[in-house]
Design an enzyme around this catalytic site. Structure first.
Site, PDB file in Angstrom:
ATOM      1  CG  ASP A   1       0.219   3.020   9.983  1.00  0.00           C
ATOM      2  OD1 ASP A   1       0.331   2.484   8.740  1.00  0.00           O
ATOM      3  OD2 ASP A   1       1.171   3.906  10.278  1.00  0.00           O
TER       4      ASP A   1
ATOM      5  NE  ARG B   1       3.207   4.066  13.142  1.00  0.00           N
ATOM      6  CZ  ARG B   1       3.255   5.082  13.843  1.00  0.00           C
ATOM      7  NH1 ARG B   1       4.492   5.624  14.297  1.00  0.00           N
ATOM      8  NH2 ARG B   1       2.363   5.603  14.552  1.00  0.00           N
TER       9      ARG B   1
ATOM     10  NE  ARG C   1       7.595 -20.310  -2.616  1.00  0.00           N
ATOM     11  CZ  ARG C   1       8.049 -21.481  -2.234  1.00  0.00           C
ATOM     12  NH1 ARG C   1       8.228 -21.928  -0.968  1.00  0.00           N
ATOM     13  NH2 ARG C   1       8.279 -22.314  -3.260  1.00  0.00           N
TER      14      ARG C   1
HETATM   15  O1  F6P Z   1       2.999   5.177   8.888  1.00  0.00           O
HETATM   16  C1  F6P Z   1       3.077   4.681   7.679  1.00  0.00           C
HETATM   17  C2  F6P Z   1       3.871   3.716   7.279  1.00  0.00           C
HETATM   18  O2  F6P Z   1       3.705   3.259   6.006  1.00  0.00           O
HETATM   19  C3  F6P Z   1       3.988   2.342   8.325  1.00  0.00           C
HETATM   20  O3  F6P Z   1       2.818   1.627   7.991  1.00  0.00           O
HETATM   21  C4  F6P Z   1       5.153   1.709   7.960  1.00  0.00           C
HETATM   22  O4  F6P Z   1       5.541   0.911   9.251  1.00  0.00           O
HETATM   23  C5  F6P Z   1       6.247   3.027   8.007  1.00  0.00           C
HETATM   24  O5  F6P Z   1       5.451   4.041   7.464  1.00  0.00           O
HETATM   25  C6  F6P Z   1       7.153   2.733   6.948  1.00  0.00           C
HETATM   26  O6  F6P Z   1       8.152   3.881   6.903  1.00  0.00           O
HETATM   27  P1  F6P Z   1       9.328   3.994   5.691  1.00  0.00           P
HETATM   28  O7  F6P Z   1       8.529   4.587   4.619  1.00  0.00           O
HETATM   29  O8  F6P Z   1      10.176   4.882   6.418  1.00  0.00           O
HETATM   30  O9  F6P Z   1       9.856   2.761   5.383  1.00  0.00           O
END
Ligand code: F6P
Length: 362
Positions: free
Chosen positions: A141, A185, A280
């Site tokens: 992120d 995020r 889409r």
């Molecule tokens: O923080 C890394 C991340 O991949 C974010 O970009 C995403 O929102 C989150 O983790 C997804 O988490 P999980 O693997 O628990 O679905």
């Protein structure tokens, strides 16, 4: 005197974790003659005293490998740890004293915590308890405070850019709106950077709330000039000016309970209804966290790992390694803990985007 160092990887996995493990281990073992152990599955391994020895040889072949050989968890907070009682009931306990006891019993002198904000916040709390800790900033992120970049981010951008490249031809053939939803995020770094690299016509980031009317304007402007398709990249954390986040689910025992996802589909329906153009959406999801680590991240991860080992050698503690300009420096964990680094609204890439006709939907 030889030291014994513990390493853990916490939070969501990320390209380059293995490269950091390799660099820390090789630096400590080869250069300093220290011993290294790796705790499994993030802070869970520290609480359960579950670890594996790391040697010069068993970290071989890791440079390009995604994931983490130690395993990770984005649920386990040692200060609020989920414990199941014999009768099946669940309670949350502060296991930090257990962790300190485990480390003392194993003769671990210091800890290197490779992770994002949740991991580094807990690392800071352990450093306040007297444990020598050095953090290494990880996350696709790129939202960790105190560092210009985290490792893993550029690999995720690479994956998202390749996806955008591939979506162009199908969008053009069908005269469609193609929406790519990316992770990040509450920070729009992946969407902004991949969007610019992949020539997206519309880039939506959480830092700039979007108005569907403005997106429609941009799409119609393109149609008037003869381009009957548009490519949109949308960050999972975007909000409409009068709307809220699209939340996929809530995970109660995770330090960051909210899991985002699904805004791409919402937007596709919205835009198709207003414009009458077929839309889409594609959710890129965890592909961004996997795959081979690109050379940039292998180098950054190796620099962070070697610098973390050197920081411990110099007796530093309660710090996180950070990239500032071209240099790797130490920043106090107290400055990093609990903070986020969002895209500034005057980021040069936003300004350049606007100047070449990219719509940010605002
Ligand atoms: O923080 C890394 C991340 O991949 C974010 O970009 C995403 O929102 C989150 O983790 C997804 O988490 P999980 O693997 O628990 O679905």
């Amino acid at each position: 005197m030889g030291k014994k160092i513990g390493i853990l990887t916490g939070g969501g996995d990320c390209p380059g974790l293995n490269a950091v493990i390799r660099a820390v281990t090789r630096c400590c073992v080869y250069d300093y003659g220290w011993e290294v152990i790796g705790f499994k599955d993030g802070y869970r391994g520290l609480v359960m005293n579950d670890y594996m020895p790391l040697t010069y040889d068993n970290v071989s072949g890791l440079l390009d490998r995604g994931g983490t050989i130690l395993g990770t968890s984005n649920r386990d907070n040692p200060f609020h740890f989920r414990c199941q009682n014999a009768d099946g009931s669940v309670e949350y306990r502060d296991m930090s004293s257990q962790v300190m006891e485990n480390l003392q019993r194993e003769g671990v002198d210091a800890l290197i915590t490779i992770g994002g904000d949740g991991t580094q916040t807990a690392a800071y709390d352990f450093s306040k308890m007297g444990l020598p800790v050095v953090g290494v900033p990880k996350t696709i992120d790129n939202d960790l405070y105190g560092t210009d970049m985290t490792f893993g981010f550029q690999t995720a951008v690479n994956t998202a850019t390749e996806a955008l490249d591939a979506l162009h031809s199908t969008a053009e053939s069908h005269h469609r709106l193609m929406i790519l939803e990316v992770m990040g995020r509450y920070a729009g770094w992946i969407a902004l950077t991949a969007g610019m690299a992949g020539g997206a016509d519309v880039i939506l980031i959480p830092e700039l709330a979007y108005d569907p009317a403005h997106i429609v304007e941009a799409i119609m402007r393109r149609r008037k000039s003869g381009r009957h398709y548009s490519i949109l990249v949308v960050s999972e954390g975007v909000k409409q000016t009068n709307g809220s986040l699209v939340v996929r689910n809530v995970i109660e025992d995770s330090p960051d309970k909210i899991r985002l996802g699904g805004v791409g589909m919402v937007l596709a329906d919205q835009l198709e209804e207003i414009t009458g153009i077929e839309a889409r959406a594609m959710v890129l999801g965890h592909l961004q966290r996997g795959g081979r680590t690109i050379p940039f991240d292998r180098i950054l991860a190796t620099r962070f790992g070697a610098a973390a080992a050197a920081a411990l050698k110099q007796g530093q503690s309660g710090v996180m390694m950070a990239l500032q300009g071209r240099d790797i420096v130490s920043v106090p964990l107290s400055e990093v803990a609990g903070r986020q680094r969002l895209v500034p609204l005057d980021d040069p890439l936003i300004e350049i985007g606007r100047s070449i006709g990219v719509s940010f939907g605002d």
